[in-house]
Design an enzyme around this catalytic site. Sequence first.
Site, PDB file in Angstrom:
ATOM      1  N   GLY A 197      -5.944  -3.844   7.637  1.00  0.00           N
ATOM      2  CA  GLY A 197      -6.924  -2.772   7.719  1.00  0.00           C
ATOM      3  C   GLY A 197      -8.006  -2.941   8.764  1.00  0.00           C
ATOM      4  N   ARG A 218     -15.042  -6.483   0.316  1.00  0.00           N
ATOM      5  CA  ARG A 218     -14.237  -6.062   1.479  1.00  0.00           C
ATOM      6  C   ARG A 218     -13.531  -4.711   1.226  1.00  0.00           C
ATOM      7  NH1 ARG A 218      -8.658  -4.655   2.685  1.00  0.00           N
ATOM      8  NH2 ARG A 218      -8.338  -5.108   4.885  1.00  0.00           N
ATOM      9  N   ASP A 237      -8.850  -0.084   5.563  1.00  0.00           N
ATOM     10  CA  ASP A 237      -8.801   1.168   6.330  1.00  0.00           C
ATOM     11  C   ASP A 237      -8.437   2.384   5.481  1.00  0.00           C
ATOM     12  OD1 ASP A 237      -6.259  -0.159   6.044  1.00  0.00           O
ATOM     13  OD2 ASP A 237      -5.409   1.381   7.352  1.00  0.00           O
ATOM     14  N   THR A 293       0.846  -1.193   0.000  1.00  0.00           N
ATOM     15  CA  THR A 293       0.000   0.000   0.000  1.00  0.00           C
ATOM     16  C   THR A 293       0.881   1.243   0.000  1.00  0.00           C
ATOM     17  OG1 THR A 293      -1.845  -1.047   1.102  1.00  0.00           O
ATOM     18  CG2 THR A 293      -1.561   1.289   1.562  1.00  0.00           C
ATOM     19  N   GLY A 300      -1.295  -1.578   6.636  1.00  0.00           N
ATOM     20  CA  GLY A 300      -1.304  -2.748   7.512  1.00  0.00           C
ATOM     21  C   GLY A 300      -2.610  -3.495   7.402  1.00  0.00           C
TER      22      GLY A 300
HETATM   23  N1  ASP Z   1      -4.309  -1.352   4.834  1.00  0.00           N
HETATM   24  C1  ASP Z   1      -4.595  -2.017   3.603  1.00  0.00           C
HETATM   25  C2  ASP Z   1      -5.917  -2.706   3.711  1.00  0.00           C
HETATM   26  O1  ASP Z   1      -6.199  -3.295   4.732  1.00  0.00           O
HETATM   27  C3  ASP Z   1      -3.580  -3.027   3.208  1.00  0.00           C
HETATM   28  C4  ASP Z   1      -2.167  -2.562   3.275  1.00  0.00           C
HETATM   29  O2  ASP Z   1      -1.843  -1.580   3.923  1.00  0.00           O
HETATM   30  O3  ASP Z   1      -1.332  -3.223   2.654  1.00  0.00           O
HETATM   31  O4  ASP Z   1      -6.654  -2.706   2.758  1.00  0.00           O
END
Ligand code: ASP
Length: 317
Positions: free
Chosen positions: A236, A210, A213, A182, A234
Amino acid sequence: MPLSAQAQPKPSWTLVIHGGAGIIEKGRVTPEQEKGVQAGLDAALDAGAKVLAAGGSSLDAVQAAVQVLEDDPHFNAGRGAVFTWDATNELDAAIMDGSNRAAGSVAGTTTTRHPVAAARAVMEKSPHVLLAGPGADQFAREQGLEQVENSWFATPERRRQLDKMKANDKLGWFDVDLKYGTVGAVAMDSQGHVAAATSTGGLTGKRWGRIGDAPIIGAGTYADDRACAVSATGAGEFFIREGVAHEICARVRFKNETLQQAADVVMAETKQLGGSGGVIVTGPSGEMAWSFNTPGMYRGRASSNGDRLVAFYGDER
Ligand code: ASP
């Protein structure tokens, strides 16, 4: 030594970016991947710094930095996004202006080339904050934003990750093995305004619409001139439950914590819930911080003081 403890004059602008947190350890990342990620982060820092050094706004800077990373297949945003369970790409993005707490975000877009640009359009050209699914793409199209085939976002490596995940799948949930990537950016401009932007393909194997965050204002993205600007990466679900980005801003505002202190506490609390990942933060004070509870996070920073760093591993600040 944390950045906040360093005796430096207050910079007139700052920029911090991330390209995802996860099991980023020496030896696990191939030299080619390292090279690609380094080049991508450098290009994103250059794009954002150029805006800021010319006296441009933090909002334009974070968008410019994120768009570079959306186009770069090394990152899980735009082209190179992870696959859904159905082997498509669904993208989430958000942007927020700390000067007036205006915000815009999109979730589950499939045809808009730069989801962060769509988020900006939602903020500036609609009365809404969050648009989702085909409607979000339709809005972006009506705003004249570039549209592409969904297959434009796909890469063989992400397909391989999906196939591997399905082969190992026991429960049918998404992949929580931290194959992140991300992207996000936070900045302070010469007017002292902060802004934040985040863009992602979410988690490999996600389904049922889905949403993570990143496009949830207050969870993965938040900016407030009274405190700071935050972009997260992270798992989410945990970041949503913790309200990570807003929580960091609230601690800075009400508890007078430094950005580093607030980020460290909130990442520790998120870990207690079971959530791994990281955040980047900057504020009107010129302080820059990052914090993560994973082995590494792709990250970089630059400021008018000439401070510039790109780092992957460990806790190099
Ligand atoms: N935070 C992102 C999510 O949960 C995923 C990521 O940060 O890699 O969609």
